[in-house]
Design a protein around this motif. Structure first.
Motif, PDB file in Angstrom:
ATOM      1  N   GLY A  61       1.191  -0.123  -5.144  1.00  0.00           N
ATOM      2  CA  GLY A  61       0.645  -0.809  -3.972  1.00  0.00           C
ATOM      3  C   GLY A  61       1.694  -1.005  -2.892  1.00  0.00           C
ATOM      4  N   ASN A  65       4.858   1.315  -1.744  1.00  0.00           N
ATOM      5  CA  ASN A  65       4.468   2.515  -0.991  1.00  0.00           C
ATOM      6  C   ASN A  65       5.069   2.540   0.421  1.00  0.00           C
ATOM      7  OD1 ASN A  65       2.825   0.856   0.609  1.00  0.00           O
ATOM      8  ND2 ASN A  65       0.932   1.434  -0.430  1.00  0.00           N
ATOM      9  N   SER A  72       3.849  -9.752   1.349  1.00  0.00           N
ATOM     10  CA  SER A  72       2.718  -9.150   0.622  1.00  0.00           C
ATOM     11  C   SER A  72       2.774  -9.563  -0.850  1.00  0.00           C
ATOM     12  CB  SER A  72       2.792  -7.627   0.672  1.00  0.00           C
ATOM     13  OG  SER A  72       2.610  -7.146   1.963  1.00  0.00           O
ATOM     14  N   ALA A 137      -2.874   4.769  -9.828  1.00  0.00           N
ATOM     15  CA  ALA A 137      -2.426   3.979  -8.678  1.00  0.00           C
ATOM     16  C   ALA A 137      -0.912   4.094  -8.495  1.00  0.00           C
ATOM     17  CB  ALA A 137      -2.843   2.525  -8.842  1.00  0.00           C
ATOM     18  N   ASN A 140      -0.508   7.568  -6.855  1.00  0.00           N
ATOM     19  CA  ASN A 140      -0.878   7.638  -5.427  1.00  0.00           C
ATOM     20  C   ASN A 140       0.064   6.785  -4.570  1.00  0.00           C
ATOM     21  OD1 ASN A 140      -2.183   5.021  -5.190  1.00  0.00           O
ATOM     22  ND2 ASN A 140      -4.090   5.893  -5.963  1.00  0.00           N
ATOM     23  N   THR A 141       0.662   5.776  -5.175  1.00  0.00           N
ATOM     24  CA  THR A 141       1.691   5.000  -4.461  1.00  0.00           C
ATOM     25  C   THR A 141       2.877   5.894  -4.099  1.00  0.00           C
ATOM     26  OG1 THR A 141       1.079   2.899  -5.495  1.00  0.00           O
ATOM     27  CG2 THR A 141       3.344   3.099  -4.724  1.00  0.00           C
ATOM     28  N   LYS A 162      -3.031  -1.912   9.922  1.00  0.00           N
ATOM     29  CA  LYS A 162      -3.265  -2.963   8.916  1.00  0.00           C
ATOM     30  C   LYS A 162      -3.268  -4.349   9.566  1.00  0.00           C
ATOM     31  CE  LYS A 162      -1.259  -3.051   4.784  1.00  0.00           C
ATOM     32  NZ  LYS A 162      -0.300  -2.837   3.655  1.00  0.00           N
ATOM     33  N   LYS A 166      -6.492  -6.796   9.417  1.00  0.00           N
ATOM     34  CA  LYS A 166      -6.432  -8.145   8.850  1.00  0.00           C
ATOM     35  C   LYS A 166      -6.834  -9.183   9.907  1.00  0.00           C
ATOM     36  CE  LYS A 166      -2.905  -6.922   5.483  1.00  0.00           C
ATOM     37  NZ  LYS A 166      -3.445  -6.903   4.122  1.00  0.00           N
ATOM     38  N   ASN A 171     -10.598  -5.854   6.574  1.00  0.00           N
ATOM     39  CA  ASN A 171      -9.754  -5.377   5.464  1.00  0.00           C
ATOM     40  C   ASN A 171     -10.155  -6.158   4.205  1.00  0.00           C
ATOM     41  OD1 ASN A 171      -6.158  -5.682   4.731  1.00  0.00           O
ATOM     42  ND2 ASN A 171      -7.589  -4.174   3.996  1.00  0.00           N
ATOM     43  N   SER A 179     -10.261  -1.105   2.210  1.00  0.00           N
ATOM     44  CA  SER A 179      -9.004  -1.544   1.611  1.00  0.00           C
ATOM     45  C   SER A 179      -7.823  -1.045   2.448  1.00  0.00           C
ATOM     46  CB  SER A 179      -8.866  -0.987   0.194  1.00  0.00           C
ATOM     47  OG  SER A 179      -8.746   0.419   0.230  1.00  0.00           O
ATOM     48  N   SER A 180      -6.689  -1.671   2.241  1.00  0.00           N
ATOM     49  CA  SER A 180      -5.462  -1.191   2.892  1.00  0.00           C
ATOM     50  C   SER A 180      -5.195   0.265   2.529  1.00  0.00           C
ATOM     51  CB  SER A 180      -4.265  -2.031   2.447  1.00  0.00           C
ATOM     52  OG  SER A 180      -4.426  -3.358   2.859  1.00  0.00           O
ATOM     53  N   TYR A 181      -5.452   0.594   1.276  1.00  0.00           N
ATOM     54  CA  TYR A 181      -5.248   1.963   0.800  1.00  0.00           C
ATOM     55  C   TYR A 181      -6.095   2.938   1.630  1.00  0.00           C
ATOM     56  CZ  TYR A 181      -5.358   5.784  -2.684  1.00  0.00           C
ATOM     57  OH  TYR A 181      -5.288   6.984  -3.336  1.00  0.00           O
ATOM     58  N   ASP A 290     -10.441  10.270  -2.092  1.00  0.00           N
ATOM     59  CA  ASP A 290      -9.182   9.939  -2.759  1.00  0.00           C
ATOM     60  C   ASP A 290      -8.399  11.240  -3.006  1.00  0.00           C
ATOM     61  OD1 ASP A 290      -7.789   7.586  -4.416  1.00  0.00           O
ATOM     62  OD2 ASP A 290      -7.557   9.461  -5.516  1.00  0.00           O
ATOM     63  N   HIS A 296     -14.032  10.294  -5.883  1.00  0.00           N
ATOM     64  CA  HIS A 296     -13.983   8.896  -5.499  1.00  0.00           C
ATOM     65  C   HIS A 296     -13.933   8.800  -3.963  1.00  0.00           C
ATOM     66  CE1 HIS A 296     -11.780   4.870  -6.475  1.00  0.00           C
ATOM     67  NE2 HIS A 296     -12.606   4.740  -5.477  1.00  0.00           N
ATOM     68  N   LEU A 298     -13.411   6.345  -0.982  1.00  0.00           N
ATOM     69  CA  LEU A 298     -12.898   5.008  -0.679  1.00  0.00           C
ATOM     70  C   LEU A 298     -13.817   4.235   0.252  1.00  0.00           C
ATOM     71  CD1 LEU A 298     -10.332   4.072  -2.002  1.00  0.00           C
ATOM     72  CD2 LEU A 298     -10.243   6.513  -1.673  1.00  0.00           C
TER      73      LEU A 298
HETATM   74  P1  ATP Z   1      -1.892  -4.894   0.930  1.00  0.00           P
HETATM   75  O1  ATP Z   1      -0.670  -4.967   1.747  1.00  0.00           O
HETATM   76  O2  ATP Z   1      -3.126  -5.220   1.723  1.00  0.00           O
HETATM   77  O3  ATP Z   1      -1.810  -5.614  -0.385  1.00  0.00           O
HETATM   78  P2  ATP Z   1      -1.844  -2.470  -0.684  1.00  0.00           P
HETATM   79  O4  ATP Z   1      -1.117  -1.227  -0.281  1.00  0.00           O
HETATM   80  O5  ATP Z   1      -1.294  -3.205  -1.836  1.00  0.00           O
HETATM   81  O6  ATP Z   1      -2.039  -3.357   0.608  1.00  0.00           O
HETATM   82  P3  ATP Z   1      -4.449  -2.326  -1.833  1.00  0.00           P
HETATM   83  O7  ATP Z   1      -5.659  -1.798  -1.136  1.00  0.00           O
HETATM   84  O8  ATP Z   1      -4.360  -3.767  -2.242  1.00  0.00           O
HETATM   85  O9  ATP Z   1      -3.272  -1.943  -0.906  1.00  0.00           O
HETATM   86  O10 ATP Z   1      -4.226  -1.412  -3.083  1.00  0.00           O
HETATM   87  C1  ATP Z   1      -3.084  -1.448  -3.903  1.00  0.00           C
HETATM   88  C2  ATP Z   1      -2.909  -0.097  -4.569  1.00  0.00           C
HETATM   89  O11 ATP Z   1      -3.976   0.095  -5.474  1.00  0.00           O
HETATM   90  C3  ATP Z   1      -2.960   1.069  -3.599  1.00  0.00           C
HETATM   91  O12 ATP Z   1      -1.706   1.420  -3.090  1.00  0.00           O
HETATM   92  C4  ATP Z   1      -3.501   2.150  -4.467  1.00  0.00           C
HETATM   93  O13 ATP Z   1      -2.435   2.695  -5.215  1.00  0.00           O
HETATM   94  C5  ATP Z   1      -4.411   1.428  -5.402  1.00  0.00           C
HETATM   95  N1  ATP Z   1      -5.806   1.392  -4.963  1.00  0.00           N
HETATM   96  C6  ATP Z   1      -6.409   0.414  -4.249  1.00  0.00           C
HETATM   97  N2  ATP Z   1      -7.691   0.669  -4.047  1.00  0.00           N
HETATM   98  C7  ATP Z   1      -7.924   1.825  -4.663  1.00  0.00           C
HETATM   99  C8  ATP Z   1      -9.077   2.599  -4.867  1.00  0.00           C
HETATM  100  N3  ATP Z   1     -10.282   2.217  -4.392  1.00  0.00           N
HETATM  101  N4  ATP Z   1      -8.945   3.744  -5.559  1.00  0.00           N
HETATM  102  C9  ATP Z   1      -7.779   4.122  -6.063  1.00  0.00           C
HETATM  103  N5  ATP Z   1      -6.638   3.425  -5.928  1.00  0.00           N
HETATM  104  C10 ATP Z   1      -6.718   2.297  -5.256  1.00  0.00           C
END
Ligand code: ATP
Ligand code: MG
Length: 335
Positions: A61, A65, A72, A137, A140-141, A162, A166, A171, A179-181, A290, A296, A298
């Motif tokens: 996350g 990333n 955060s 996750a 993908n990070t 972002k 927000k 968001n 999502s942020s992602y 994705d 998937h 998003l």
């Molecule tokens: P924030 O700063 O808002 O917390 P974040 O980068 O942590 O942003 P999130 O959307 O909370 O983003 O997601 C955290 C991680 O979880 C993402 O970086 C991704 O790896 C994974 N993730 C989140 N949503 C999905 C999804 N729907 N499908 C697959 N992976 C996801």
């Protein structure tokens, strides 16, 4: 809509470069936050290894990333070799261990879509979510972090988008927005599409990194140090890109037929993915593939009502970038 999209920006866009960069810089976490995250990870590793010596902890996350703003939450994945490990059991035990070590607000959410334990570390003030075996996750990070190393404009654009999302309340996946992602994928896609391109399509290049996770092959070119000059033929400023990003999602994207895909570095059709009708709760009103879990979308959290909210917000943002005398304030006004 098309007419608007061809209109050049009426604002003198380049006077906005400095204020946008100032917003970006103000959102970057200070170096000491990294230290605190490391301190918390050490503590968690110590506590976890006593009970589960075979388990490994990974950050994922926004804290890993490179798209995390200051303060955060930290996302942690606890990985077991055993894919069928009993998650509720592990999470309840973990919650017990964390509580007895004086971590605060410990909560095991064993029935969530992604089951987690939540906690707050009083020593660092950091809030943290721990999930189990969510290795995709973690991968993908890494992909997102590697894209961020290629051109600094990606990180700038994501921070601004972002911050906008927000501020404007779009968001929130539980309210049907993104999502942020998802927003990061939208920004990567957008920079892949600029002429000349600012980002390459890493999954379309020679594979220098490959892992198989949950039967999904994740492979791409990760020697990104070799790509550091990639976007330099494109001289667009962050201000122009913010304008064009909102203009794209307000007036240019074909919501009826198209899917954005950073995996292919292009747009693909909903028909090709069979994402043309509602199945269960998945409606595909805005389609964001994705990069690894290609079945998937998003955008599946978006419903009839929230798609309207989202598109109005894109149009509002585009309008502000086009005409408002003070976009760096108006764009982020609370809704
Ligand atoms: P924030 O700063 O808002 O917390 P974040 O980068 O942590 O942003 P999130 O959307 O909370 O983003 O997601 C955290 C991680 O979880 C993402 O970086 C991704 O790896 C994974 N993730 C989140 N949503 C999905 C999804 N729907 N499908 C697959 N992976 C996801
Ligand atoms: Mg997060």
């Amino acid at each position: 809509r098309n007419f608007k999209s061809r209109t050049a920006c009426r604002n003198d866009i380049n006077r906005l470069i400095a204020p946008f960069l100032a917003i970006y810089e103000s959102l970057i976490p200070p170096e000491e936050e990294k230290g605190k995250q490391k301190q918390l990870m050490k503590l968690l590793e110590k506590l976890v290894s006593k009970e589960w010596p075979e388990a490994r902890l990974y950050l994922y996350g926004s804290c890993a990333n490179s798209f995390g703003v200051s303060k955060s939450d930290v996302d942690v994945c606890m990985a077991f070799e055993d894919p069928d490990v009993n998650k509720p059991e592990v999470l309840l035990k973990l919650a017990e261990i964390l509580e007895s070590d004086n971590l605060q607000n410990v909560q095991a959410l064993t029935r969530a879509r992604v089951p987690i334990v939540k906690l707050m570390d009083p020593a660092t003030g950091i809030s943290c979510d721990i999930c189990i075996n969510n290795v995709l996750a973690v991968v993908n990070t890494k992909l997102l972090r590697d894209y961020a190393k290629i051109d600094v404009r990606l990180r700038q654009l994501v921070f601004i988008v972002k911050h906008w999302a927000k501020s404007r309340g779009v968001n929130e996946t539980y309210q049907g927005t993104l999502s942020s992602y998802a927003y990061v994928l939208m920004c990567i896609h957008f920079l892949q599409q600029r002429q000349p391109a600012i980002l390459p399509c890493l999954q379309g290049m020679e594979r220098t990194y490959a892992v198989t996770v949950d039967d999904i092959e994740c492979a791409y070119f990760d020697q990104v140090d070799e790509l550091s000059g990639f976007g330099s033929r494109n001289r667009e400023s962050i201000a122009q890109l913010v304008w064009a990003f909102f203009n794209y999602w307000a007036y240019c994207h074909d919501y009826t037929n198209n899917v954005i895909s950073i995996r292919t570095g292009s747009i693909i059709s909903k028909r090709a993915k069979d994402w043309t009708r509602r199945v269960g709760n998945d409606r595909h009103l805005i389609c964001i593939e994705d990069p690894f879990e290609t079945s998937h979308d998003l955008g599946r959290v978006v419903d009839r009502n929230s798609i309207g909210v989202l598109r109005e917000e894109f149009e509002r943002a585009a309008e502000i970038m086009q005409n408002d005398p003070n976009p760096c304030v108006t764009l982020f006004e609370p809704y």
